[in-house]
Design an enzyme around this catalytic site. Sequence first.
Site, PDB file in Angstrom:
ATOM      1  N   HIS A 133      15.562  66.578  19.704  1.00  0.00           N
ATOM      2  CA  HIS A 133      15.959  66.523  21.115  1.00  0.00           C
ATOM      3  C   HIS A 133      17.445  66.171  21.159  1.00  0.00           C
ATOM      4  CE1 HIS A 133      16.227  64.662  25.169  1.00  0.00           C
ATOM      5  NE2 HIS A 133      15.138  65.326  25.469  1.00  0.00           N
ATOM      6  N   ASP A 210      12.707  59.004  16.055  1.00  0.00           N
ATOM      7  CA  ASP A 210      12.627  59.225  17.496  1.00  0.00           C
ATOM      8  C   ASP A 210      11.148  59.457  17.805  1.00  0.00           C
ATOM      9  OD1 ASP A 210      12.316  60.432  19.938  1.00  0.00           O
ATOM     10  OD2 ASP A 210      13.958  61.859  19.690  1.00  0.00           O
ATOM     11  N   GLN A 213       7.787  61.488  21.392  1.00  0.00           N
ATOM     12  CA  GLN A 213       6.579  62.326  21.506  1.00  0.00           C
ATOM     13  C   GLN A 213       5.521  61.928  20.479  1.00  0.00           C
ATOM     14  OE1 GLN A 213       6.375  64.380  24.013  1.00  0.00           O
ATOM     15  NE2 GLN A 213       8.508  64.711  24.572  1.00  0.00           N
ATOM     16  N   LYS A 236       6.668  58.246  28.814  1.00  0.00           N
ATOM     17  CA  LYS A 236       5.907  59.319  28.156  1.00  0.00           C
ATOM     18  C   LYS A 236       4.581  58.811  27.612  1.00  0.00           C
ATOM     19  CE  LYS A 236      10.074  61.788  26.753  1.00  0.00           C
ATOM     20  NZ  LYS A 236      10.188  62.884  27.725  1.00  0.00           N
ATOM     21  N   CYS A 374      15.927  70.386  26.457  1.00  0.00           N
ATOM     22  CA  CYS A 374      16.906  69.506  25.783  1.00  0.00           C
ATOM     23  C   CYS A 374      16.767  69.611  24.271  1.00  0.00           C
ATOM     24  CB  CYS A 374      16.786  68.053  26.227  1.00  0.00           C
ATOM     25  SG  CYS A 374      16.945  67.831  27.982  1.00  0.00           S
TER      26      CYS A 374
HETATM   27  N1  7TS Z   1      13.363  62.416  22.084  1.00  0.00           N
HETATM   28  C1  7TS Z   1      12.369  63.297  22.308  1.00  0.00           C
HETATM   29  C2  7TS Z   1      11.623  63.883  21.145  1.00  0.00           C
HETATM   30  C3  7TS Z   1      12.040  63.619  23.616  1.00  0.00           C
HETATM   31  O1  7TS Z   1      11.045  64.480  23.842  1.00  0.00           O
HETATM   32  C4  7TS Z   1      12.762  63.053  24.689  1.00  0.00           C
HETATM   33  C5  7TS Z   1      12.516  63.444  26.110  1.00  0.00           C
HETATM   34  C6  7TS Z   1      13.751  62.121  24.386  1.00  0.00           C
HETATM   35  C7  7TS Z   1      14.037  61.843  23.072  1.00  0.00           C
HETATM   36  C8  7TS Z   1      14.514  61.412  25.452  1.00  0.00           C
HETATM   37  O2  7TS Z   1      13.676  60.520  26.118  1.00  0.00           O
HETATM   38  P1  7TS Z   1      14.206  59.690  27.367  1.00  0.00           P
HETATM   39  O3  7TS Z   1      12.982  59.037  27.896  1.00  0.00           O
HETATM   40  O4  7TS Z   1      15.210  58.721  26.853  1.00  0.00           O
HETATM   41  O5  7TS Z   1      14.811  60.691  28.308  1.00  0.00           O
HETATM   42  N2  7TS Z   1      11.949  64.702  26.265  1.00  0.00           N
HETATM   43  C9  7TS Z   1      11.799  65.406  27.386  1.00  0.00           C
HETATM   44  C10 7TS Z   1      11.173  66.662  27.406  1.00  0.00           C
HETATM   45  O6  7TS Z   1      10.712  67.207  26.423  1.00  0.00           O
HETATM   46  N3  7TS Z   1      11.165  67.119  28.664  1.00  0.00           N
HETATM   47  O7  7TS Z   1      11.752  66.230  29.444  1.00  0.00           O
HETATM   48  C11 7TS Z   1      12.164  65.163  28.676  1.00  0.00           C
END
Ligand code: 7TS
Length: 414
Positions: A133, A210, A213, A236, A374
């Site tokens: 990401h 990371d 997910q 999430k 992203c």
């Molecule tokens: N890393 C991964 C693997 C992610 O899927 C996401 C967000 C992030 C980092 C960032 O997370 P945040 O909570 O700090 O924003 N992924 C997604 C997505 O797949 N669709 O919208 C956000």
Amino acid sequence: MVQYMQLELSELFDVSAIRKDFPLLSQQVDGKPLIWLDNASTTQKPQSVIDTVAQFYEQYNSNVHRAVHTLGVQATDAYEGAREKVQRFIGANCASEIIFVRGTTEGINLVAQTYGRKYIREGDEIVLSTLEHHSNIVPWQMLAQETGAILKVIPVSDRGEIILEEYTQILSSRTRIVSLAHVSNGLGTILPIQEMIKMAHQYGARVVIDGAQGVPHKCVNVQSLDCDFYAFSGHKMFAPLGIGVLYGKQEILEDIPPWHGGGSMIRSVSFEKTTYEAPPAKFEAGTPSIADAIALGAAIDYLTNLGMSNIAQYEQKLTYYAMEQLPQIPGLRLIGAAKDKVGVLSFVFEDIPPTEVGQLLALEGIAVRAGHHCAQPTMQRFGVTGTVRPSLAFYNTYEEIDTLVEVLRKIRCN
Ligand code: 7TS
């Protein structure tokens, strides 16, 4: 076949009872029952999480760590209690290894700006995978620009799996940091992180995972993984927006400098010199998102009650079912067919742009994300600018997959 699988599933899981815990899921959107298949973006919240936030503001809203009054003590106990729940949930050695942050993005930036600034020098190498990401690319790129370090990227196969032989080639005595997604948000691939962490450690590199997910779908134990850092987002995993976690090994957190400066992270301040608190306070400057952290604890209680292995089993069956059904739609190309994957179902139609498919699905009450997610380098690897991405959680059903497939067939035929 379907009936047989459903029978097995109902033994594991009473999905219709579970769905009643999530008030948002029972709503209609434009006269159609909502089908929430955008869980990789964010998940819906069970009533217990919503109630936890409301109770905080109704009954004991107070700042933490600084008040002697009753509500202040209550808020502090609940906030620190949530930290202990996170510790147990991810198998950390102690609660002080758990830093509350806003989310995965902030967690990774924290590592890049603290560990990275202290240890990364010109010519050092930072290893990432193609499946990252942007949150696990850009902070390292910024660090590389500041320090003269070099980014190295592990390629993936046509199925969207890490090519371990290439990873072996990339690792060297110059590798300082390896930062990897536990699970790809674009394709759903589960990376073989246990093995990859071990390999990186053989070269003395530090490993950042990371887990945005990963944590919502898999049992995670940071001690058996032996990662040095693990970051994830509450939103999430059925908790509120605006709260997340960075796990770091105690000895590393003690060694690295703080990032943000301000209240709560200091032991003493004068205009000449400031001394810092021990972790985790050292990394939690300012008033934290207290209610959200406590509600993250409630989400963990909810998940623990269902059982992470039950969740993983149920989602795996649902994923296999969807992976069987979707390719039967004419002209649909699945992107990412890793053997080990979660329910992220990226696909394209040859002749309909992903955003148009997303909009047409929305008209039928089906929420998916369409675009690059992203994860532009992942998309580029597969020669697309974006995909349609239904993404599953444990409250999704076979019937919802059937409706998705039916609507996609109609979209295809029109
Ligand atoms: N890393 C991964 C693997 C992610 O899927 C996401 C967000 C992030 C980092 C960032 O997370 P945040 O909570 O700090 O924003 N992924 C997604 C997505 O797949 N669709 O919208 C956000």
